[in-house]
Design a protein around this motif. Structure first.
Motif: not given
Length: 289
Positions: A60-62, A93-94, A128-131
């Protein structure tokens, strides 16, 4: 004031100053840039096939980008994840850093060239993430397509197991489009996505933001999320700042509410401020069954 008492005060001040400097150095460099933990959870979720054990790795969140997440560190995370020998790998995501402290921008194609080396018997899937939506989603969609990693944007896939299919669903971001001060429009469609899953089938839900959990029905066996980074600063089980409307309720870890299970990864990269303290970068290994 005596010489001894002055000396004691000066030593105390120097000690506090030194401790502050050491803590700042640890939180702003050592923990975010050098530590890499594997956090394990074992869950017997409801509505899960009898006799089925599934090991799921969560990345998560790389937020790939130097100096905190150079491409070599992405490669290290990939190798470490493969060494865990999970049955299934989920990317939550992100993928690209967009904070103000970048020394080198890393584009999705370069990151996904490393992520393409991930391997698991039941596959590698991502959301996908918000960013990823905020800063131009097409390069991320293209990176998924070019590397052959399936992207689930309100998508469903049936994972074949000896005990029958387990349905993996992935939703789009709840905060994909900023529309005002702390106001967003989401692309998530949980009801429509779940409608494509047969009644009674076991379900794993990948949702970038854990806030979706309040809408998750009982039929979902387990929800996995990222997004919060555990608040990036987490001490004594409390995070002062959490990017969630529910604050510490969904900040980090294994949450059980009314028999429903949520696992929130602390993630791997940083966002906004270049600090991690008490919530080191982590790969999550979730054993279901």
């Amino acid at each position: 004031m005596s010489r001894v008492s002055r000396r004691a005060v000066l030593k105390g001040v120097a000690g506090l100053f030194g401790a502050s400097i050491a803590t700042a150095a640890y939180g702003m460099w050592i923990e975010p840039a050098w530590r890499l933990d594997v956090t394990e959870y074992r869950i017997a979720p409801p509505r899960w096939p009898h006799g089925l054990t599934m090991r799921v790795a969560l990345i998560a969140d790389l937020h790939a980008g130097a100096p905190f997440m150079p491409i070599g560190r992405v490669a290290e995370i990939v190798a470490r994840t493969n060494a865990l020998k999970p049955d299934l790998i989920l990317l939550l995501g992100d993928y690209r850093a967009d904070h103000l402290f970048l020394t080198r921008r890393i584009e999705p194609a370069e990151t996904f060239a490393q992520l393409a080396r991930l391997a698991a018997p039941l596959g590698v899937y991502g959301i996908l993430g918000n960013h990823d939506y905020w800063h131009g989603v097409e390069p991320f969609r293209a990176a998924f397509a070019e590397t052959g990693i399936p992207l689930l944007e309100n998508g469903v896939v049936a994972l074949a197991t000896p005990q029958g299919p387990v349905h993996l669903i992935g939703t789009a971001s709840m905060i994909a489009v900023p529309i005002g001060w702390r106001r967003f429009r989401g692309y998530d469609d949980l009801p429509g996505t779940l409608a494509r899953v047969p009644d009674g089938a076991p379900v794993i839900l990948a949702a970038h933001e854990p806030d979706l959990f309040v809408k998750v029905p009982q039929r979902v066996s387990v929800t996995v999320s990222g997004h919060t980074h555990g608040g990036q600063v987490r001490l004594f089980g409390y995070s002062p700042q959490v990017p969630s409307g529910y604050r510490n309720r969904f900040a980090y870890g294994h949450v059980v509410e009314e028999g429903r299970h949520l696992v929130v990864s602390g993630g791997l990269g940083i966002s906004m401020l270049p600090v991690r303290l008490g919530v080191p970068p982590e790969i999550v290994l979730l054993t279901l069954g």
